[in-house]
Design an enzyme around this catalytic site. Structure first.
Site, PDB file in Angstrom:
ATOM      1  N   GLY A   1       0.815  -1.209   0.000  1.00 20.86           N
ATOM      2  CA  GLY A   1       0.000   0.000   0.000  1.00 20.86           C
ATOM      3  C   GLY A   1       0.847   1.258   0.000  1.00 20.86           C
ATOM      4  O   GLY A   1       2.077   1.214  -0.055  1.00 20.86           O
TER       5      GLY A   1
ATOM      6  N   HIS B   1      -6.067   5.336  -9.325  1.00 16.41           N
ATOM      7  CA  HIS B   1      -7.264   4.954 -10.062  1.00 16.41           C
ATOM      8  C   HIS B   1      -7.038   4.962 -11.567  1.00 16.41           C
ATOM      9  O   HIS B   1      -7.639   4.156 -12.292  1.00 16.41           O
ATOM     10  CB  HIS B   1      -8.423   5.874  -9.670  1.00 16.41           C
TER      11      HIS B   1
ATOM     12  N   ASP C   1      -9.699   2.743  -1.352  1.00 11.36           N
ATOM     13  CA  ASP C   1      -9.620   3.293  -2.704  1.00 11.36           C
ATOM     14  C   ASP C   1      -9.130   2.184  -3.627  1.00 11.36           C
ATOM     15  O   ASP C   1      -9.147   1.007  -3.257  1.00 11.36           O
ATOM     16  CB  ASP C   1      -8.734   4.549  -2.767  1.00 11.36           C
TER      17      ASP C   1
END
Length: 257
Positions: free
Chosen positions: A59, A87, A142
């Site tokens: 992460g 994203h 996310d």
């Protein structure tokens, strides 16, 4: 950190974590991989998403969230920009017209877990652990995790995993269908690369259509129409003609010259 993007034959190998920082996400690498996927060279037949060192990806560096906006910029804007870069990568992995194989060893936590679920096929090491990790530091997920996880394991199970920050070890992840296979840790890279190479030497356009169909999120009528269109295209292109000819001639097809 090693190069974010390298080639092994028809396989594009992509690394977005930094082994020197215990597998944390490297946002320069994230952007480099996204750019490579969006400008995919025509002779690439598969993507291998891998980590370096002991972990696939642990992460983002939590220190980023602590210092974001320290230069006077609004912290929300800074974090939203970082999430946007992640994203963009997730979108690129889903939209790239070739299969994506993830080689997952050690921890895939936070954004790392999101990237595993964005891949088409995941090869896990026996010591692999998937962990949402967001709620442990007071954050919401996310990387598309709230979209991909419920579709993979069901809404109720996804809520349990995300809300309780549940760790999923390799065999449990396999049972849930989150990874395709589990192999000894020292075989992960070899197994995943071998799978990516087999896919890269396969019928690239047919696999692209299959990936698009599986990723579709419409109703049955729309899916049936899309399948009919795709197979009609497949049977008339060079891959389809070669596959049918090989079947009739009782030989292995040669999809790549």
């Amino acid at each position: 950190m090693t190069a974010a993007v390298t080639r092994t034959g028809r396989v594009l190998r992509c690394v977005v974590s930094d082994a020197a920082r215990h597998g944390t996400l490297d946002f320069d690498a994230v952007c480099a991989v996204t750019a490579a996927l969006r400008a995919l060279e025509p002779d690439v037949g598969a993507v291998l998403l891998a980590g370096e060192g002991a972990h696939f990806c642990t992460g983002a560096d939590v220190g980023i969230f602590a210092t974001a906006g320290a230069d006077g910029a609004d912290i929300r804007s800074s974090v939203r920009e970082l999430a946007g870069e992640l994203h963009d990568l997730v979108r690129a992995l889903v939209e790239v017209p070739v299969p994506v194989v993830a080689a997952v060893r050690g921890w895939a936590a936070g954004a790392g877990m999101s990237l595993v679920l964005a891949a088409d096929i995941a090869v896990a090491g026996a010591s692999m652990g998937l962990r949402p990790a967001y709620s442990a530091i007071g954050l919401s997920p996310d990387g598309g995790l709230t979209w991909t996880l419920p579709r993979a394991v069901g809404a109720a199970r996804a809520r349990h995993i995300l809300l309780t920050d549940r760790v999923l070890l390799a065999e449990e992840a396999l049972a849930m269908g989150l990874v395709a296979t589990v192999v000894p840790d020292d075989q992960v890279d070899t197994e995943a690369l071998g799978l990516a190479q087999r896919l890269a030497d396969g019928p690239t356009r047919a696999l692209s259509r299959t990936k698009r169909l599986v990723r579709a999120d419409g109703d049955l009528d729309a899916q049936l129409d899309a399948e009919a269109d795709a197979i009609a295209e497949s049977v008339t292109d060079a891959e389809g003609r070669e596959g049918v000819a090989a079947f009739r001639e009782r030989r292995a097809p040669r999809f790549v010259e």
